[in-house]
Design a protein around this motif. Structure first.
Motif, PDB file in Angstrom:
ATOM      1  N   MET A   1       3.860   8.839  14.573  1.00 58.55           N
ATOM      2  CA  MET A   1       3.125   8.340  13.399  1.00 58.55           C
ATOM      3  C   MET A   1       4.060   7.533  12.499  1.00 58.55           C
ATOM      4  N   LYS A   2       3.514   6.516  11.878  1.00 61.27           N
ATOM      5  CA  LYS A   2       4.267   5.688  10.958  1.00 61.27           C
ATOM      6  C   LYS A   2       3.999   6.129   9.524  1.00 61.27           C
ATOM      7  N   THR A   3       4.724   5.558   8.593  1.00 62.42           N
ATOM      8  CA  THR A   3       4.452   5.806   7.179  1.00 62.42           C
ATOM      9  C   THR A   3       3.341   4.865   6.717  1.00 62.42           C
ATOM     10  N   TYR A   4       2.787   5.143   5.531  1.00 64.14           N
ATOM     11  CA  TYR A   4       1.749   4.267   4.980  1.00 64.14           C
ATOM     12  C   TYR A   4       2.283   2.840   4.860  1.00 64.14           C
ATOM     13  N   ALA A   5       3.510   2.712   4.338  1.00 67.61           N
ATOM     14  CA  ALA A   5       4.097   1.388   4.144  1.00 67.61           C
ATOM     15  C   ALA A   5       4.257   0.638   5.467  1.00 67.61           C
ATOM     16  N   GLU A   6       4.575   1.352   6.536  1.00 71.41           N
ATOM     17  CA  GLU A   6       4.751   0.706   7.844  1.00 71.41           C
ATOM     18  C   GLU A   6       3.422   0.206   8.396  1.00 71.41           C
ATOM     19  N   TYR A   7       2.379   1.014   8.275  1.00 75.34           N
ATOM     20  CA  TYR A   7       1.044   0.550   8.692  1.00 75.34           C
ATOM     21  C   TYR A   7       0.621  -0.641   7.830  1.00 75.34           C
ATOM     22  N   GLN A   8       0.860  -0.538   6.534  1.00 72.99           N
ATOM     23  CA  GLN A   8       0.494  -1.604   5.603  1.00 72.99           C
ATOM     24  C   GLN A   8       1.202  -2.908   5.966  1.00 72.99           C
ATOM     25  N   GLN A   9       2.478  -2.805   6.328  1.00 74.89           N
ATOM     26  CA  GLN A   9       3.263  -3.981   6.701  1.00 74.89           C
ATOM     27  C   GLN A   9       2.705  -4.636   7.967  1.00 74.89           C
ATOM     28  N   LEU A  10       2.276  -3.802   8.920  1.00 73.47           N
ATOM     29  CA  LEU A  10       1.656  -4.334  10.136  1.00 73.47           C
ATOM     30  C   LEU A  10       0.427  -5.168   9.796  1.00 73.47           C
ATOM     31  N   VAL A  11      -0.384  -4.644   8.905  1.00 74.45           N
ATOM     32  CA  VAL A  11      -1.612  -5.338   8.507  1.00 74.45           C
ATOM     33  C   VAL A  11      -1.274  -6.635   7.777  1.00 74.45           C
ATOM     34  N   GLU A  12      -0.370  -6.563   6.803  1.00 73.01           N
ATOM     35  CA  GLU A  12       0.001  -7.752   6.025  1.00 73.01           C
ATOM     36  C   GLU A  12       0.542  -8.859   6.926  1.00 73.01           C
ATOM     37  N   GLY A  13       1.305  -8.455   7.935  1.00 72.24           N
ATOM     38  CA  GLY A  13       1.894  -9.434   8.838  1.00 72.24           C
ATOM     39  C   GLY A  13       0.910 -10.077   9.784  1.00 72.24           C
ATOM     40  N   ALA A  14      -0.261  -9.455   9.942  1.00 73.88           N
ATOM     41  CA  ALA A  14      -1.220  -9.940  10.943  1.00 73.88           C
ATOM     42  C   ALA A  14      -2.438 -10.642  10.350  1.00 73.88           C
ATOM     43  N   LEU A  15      -2.740 -10.425   9.074  1.00 72.54           N
ATOM     44  CA  LEU A  15      -4.001 -10.917   8.506  1.00 72.54           C
ATOM     45  C   LEU A  15      -4.165 -12.434   8.629  1.00 72.54           C
ATOM     46  N   SER A  16      -3.183 -13.180   8.151  1.00 64.75           N
ATOM     47  CA  SER A  16      -3.298 -14.638   8.175  1.00 64.75           C
ATOM     48  C   SER A  16      -3.330 -15.181   9.596  1.00 64.75           C
ATOM     49  N   SER A  17      -2.494 -14.615  10.466  1.00 61.76           N
ATOM     50  CA  SER A  17      -2.453 -15.101  11.852  1.00 61.76           C
ATOM     51  C   SER A  17      -3.739 -14.771  12.596  1.00 61.76           C
ATOM     52  N   LEU A  37      -8.157 -12.747   0.779  1.00 64.20           N
ATOM     53  CA  LEU A  37      -7.706 -11.873   1.858  1.00 64.20           C
ATOM     54  C   LEU A  37      -6.246 -11.484   1.688  1.00 64.20           C
ATOM     55  N   CYS A  38      -5.427 -12.402   1.229  1.00 63.38           N
ATOM     56  CA  CYS A  38      -3.987 -12.156   1.131  1.00 63.38           C
ATOM     57  C   CYS A  38      -3.544 -11.929  -0.312  1.00 63.38           C
ATOM     58  N   ALA A  39      -4.434 -11.391  -1.127  1.00 60.62           N
ATOM     59  CA  ALA A  39      -4.122 -11.128  -2.534  1.00 60.62           C
ATOM     60  C   ALA A  39      -3.448  -9.777  -2.733  1.00 60.62           C
ATOM     61  N   GLY A  40      -3.108  -9.116  -1.648  1.00 59.11           N
ATOM     62  CA  GLY A  40      -2.468  -7.807  -1.754  1.00 59.11           C
ATOM     63  C   GLY A  40      -3.485  -6.684  -1.763  1.00 59.11           C
ATOM     64  N   GLY A  41      -3.182  -5.613  -2.471  1.00 57.17           N
ATOM     65  CA  GLY A  41      -4.056  -4.446  -2.463  1.00 57.17           C
ATOM     66  C   GLY A  41      -3.478  -3.335  -1.606  1.00 57.17           C
ATOM     67  N   LYS A  42      -4.147  -2.209  -1.601  1.00 52.52           N
ATOM     68  CA  LYS A  42      -3.645  -1.025  -0.896  1.00 52.52           C
ATOM     69  C   LYS A  42      -3.779  -1.127   0.616  1.00 52.52           C
ATOM     70  N   ARG A  43      -4.723  -1.954   1.085  1.00 54.21           N
ATOM     71  CA  ARG A  43      -5.030  -2.064   2.522  1.00 54.21           C
ATOM     72  C   ARG A  43      -5.408  -0.695   3.102  1.00 54.21           C
ATOM     73  N   LEU A  44      -6.094   0.096   2.293  1.00 52.58           N
ATOM     74  CA  LEU A  44      -6.421   1.470   2.679  1.00 52.58           C
ATOM     75  C   LEU A  44      -7.234   1.535   3.965  1.00 52.58           C
ATOM     76  N   ARG A  45      -8.250   0.709   4.082  1.00 54.82           N
ATOM     77  CA  ARG A  45      -9.150   0.803   5.237  1.00 54.82           C
ATOM     78  C   ARG A  45      -8.461   0.436   6.553  1.00 54.82           C
ATOM     79  N   PRO A  46      -7.743  -0.692   6.626  1.00 55.44           N
ATOM     80  CA  PRO A  46      -7.037  -0.964   7.879  1.00 55.44           C
ATOM     81  C   PRO A  46      -5.926   0.036   8.177  1.00 55.44           C
ATOM     82  N   VAL A  47      -5.260   0.516   7.146  1.00 55.00           N
ATOM     83  CA  VAL A  47      -4.231   1.545   7.359  1.00 55.00           C
ATOM     84  C   VAL A  47      -4.864   2.801   7.947  1.00 55.00           C
TER      85      VAL A  47
END
Length: 291
Positions: A1-17, A37-47
Motif C-alpha cells: 500500500m502507498k501513502t495518501y500523498a503517493e496515490y495523490q501524486q500518481l493522479v496529479e501526474g496522469a490527469l493532463s496526459s 481539472l488541474c486546480a488541485g484539491g484533495k483528489r479524494l475520489r481517485p485516491v
C-alpha cells in the motif's frame, strides 16, 4: 500500500496526459477543462479508487485511467454546481470559478467535455483489459454519477432549496449527491481487483457511510469553517436555504451523527481481506478535516 500523498501524486501526474490522450481538443475547450481539472484539491475520489484496488492486490496502473476519469466527473459536477443557475459561486479551490474566467457557455461545455472524456477514457481502458472487470468498473462509476446517483441528489438539492428541511430529504441528498460518488471509487476499485460480490457489497457499505460522514462534516464546515482554508465561500447554505444536516439536527447532533457514520464505515471493513489500514484511517480522519 502507498501513502495518501503517493496515490495523490500518481493522479496529479496522469490527469493532463490522460485528457490529452483523447486527441485534438479545441484549444479554448481544453484550456477551460484543464483549468478546473488541474486546480488541485484533495483528489479524494481517485485516491480512494487506487487504494481500494491496491487493498485487494489489484494493479494500480491498470486502475489509473478509471481514477482519472472519476476525478473528471467530480470536476464537471463542480463546474456545473458553481454556475449561476445552480449554486452561483465565485470561488472554487481558492480560485475564481470556471464561469467567472471563461463565461457560462464555455463552463457548461467544459463540464460536458469532462463527463464525455471520462466515459471515453474508461471504455478505452476496459477494451485494453479484455475482460469484464473494466466494463463493470465503468458501469459502477457512471451509474453512481448518473440519474439514480449524484444527479438525482443534485435534483433534490436544487428543488428542495428554500423548503422545510426534513431528515428524509437531507439524507436523500447526502446519499446521492455525495455518498454515491464516494462509493463509486470503492466499488470500481474492488471490481478492477477481481473482488467477490460479498467484498464489493462490504466496500459499498464503507463508501456509503464514509460519504454520509463526509457531507455531514461539509455541512459543519459551511457553518464553522474559514473561506481561506476551504477555498470556497462559507455560510452560503443557510443564506439560500439549502437542505443540510445542520439545518435539521443542529451542530452538535450533526457532529455526533458524523462520528457514528465513521464507526459504521470502519465496521464495514471487517470482512475485507488485505491491508485495510489505509481505508480505515481515511475514514477516521474525516471527522477532523478542515477543507
Amino acid at each position: 500500500m502507498k501513502t495518501y500523498a503517493e496515490y495523490q501524486q500518481l493522479v496529479e501526474g496522469a490527469l493532463s496526459s490522460q485528457l490529452a490522450s483523447l486527441g485534438e481538443i479545441p484549444e479554448k475547450l481544453y484550456e477551460a477543462m484543464n483549468y478546473s481539472l488541474c486546480a488541485g484539491g484533495k483528489r479524494l475520489r481517485p485516491v480512494l479508487l487506487l487504494a481500494a484496488c491496491d487493498t485487494l492486490g489489484g494493479d494500480v496502473e491498470t486502475a489509473l485511467p478509471f481514477a482519472c476519469a472519476l476525478e473528471m466527473i467530480h470536476t464537471y459536477s463542480l463546474i456545473h454546481d458553481d454556475l449561476p443557475a445552480m449554486d452561483n459561486d465565485d470561488l472554487r479551490r481558492g480560485r475564481p470559478t470556471n464561469h467567472k474566467v471563461y463565461g457560462e457557455g464555455m463552463a457548461i461545455l467544459a463540464g460536458d467535455g469532462l463527463l464525455s472524456a471520462a466515459a471515453e477514457l474508461m471504455l478505452r481502458a476496459a477494451v485494453r483489459l479484455g475482460d469484464l472487470r473494466g466494463t463493470r468498473a465503468a458501469e459502477a462509476i457512471m451509474r453512481r454519477a448518473g440519474v439514480t446517483g449524484m444527479v438525482a441528489g443534485q435534483v433534490m438539492d436544487v428543488t428542495g432549496e428554500g423548503t422545510e428541511p426534513t431528515q428524509e430529504k437531507v439524507e436523500y441528498i447526502h446519499l446521492h449527491k455525495t455518498a454515491d460518488l464516494l462509493t463509486a471509487p470503492i466499488e470500481a476499485g474492488f471490481l478492477l481487483a477481481g473482488a467477490t460480490p460479498e467484498q464489493v457489497e462490504a466496500g459499498c457499505r464503507y463508501g456509503m457511510h464514509l460519504g454520509l460522514a463526509f457531507q455531514m462534516v461539509d455541512d459543519l464546515l459551511d457553518v464553522e469553517g474559514e473561506t481561506a482554508v476551504l477555498g470556497k465561500t462559507i455560510g452560503k447554505d443557510a443564506a439560500v436555504g439549502k437542505l443540510t444536516w445542520v439545518a435539521v439536527c443542529g451542530v452538535e447532533q450533526t457532529r455526533a451523527d458524523a462520528a457514528q457514520e465513521v464507526a459504521r464505515a470502519v465496521e464495514a471493513l471487517e470482512s475485507i481481506p488485505g491491508n485495510i489500514n489505509f481505508l480505515k484511517t481515511l475514514a477516521q480522519t474525516t471527522l477532523g478535516r478542515v477543507q
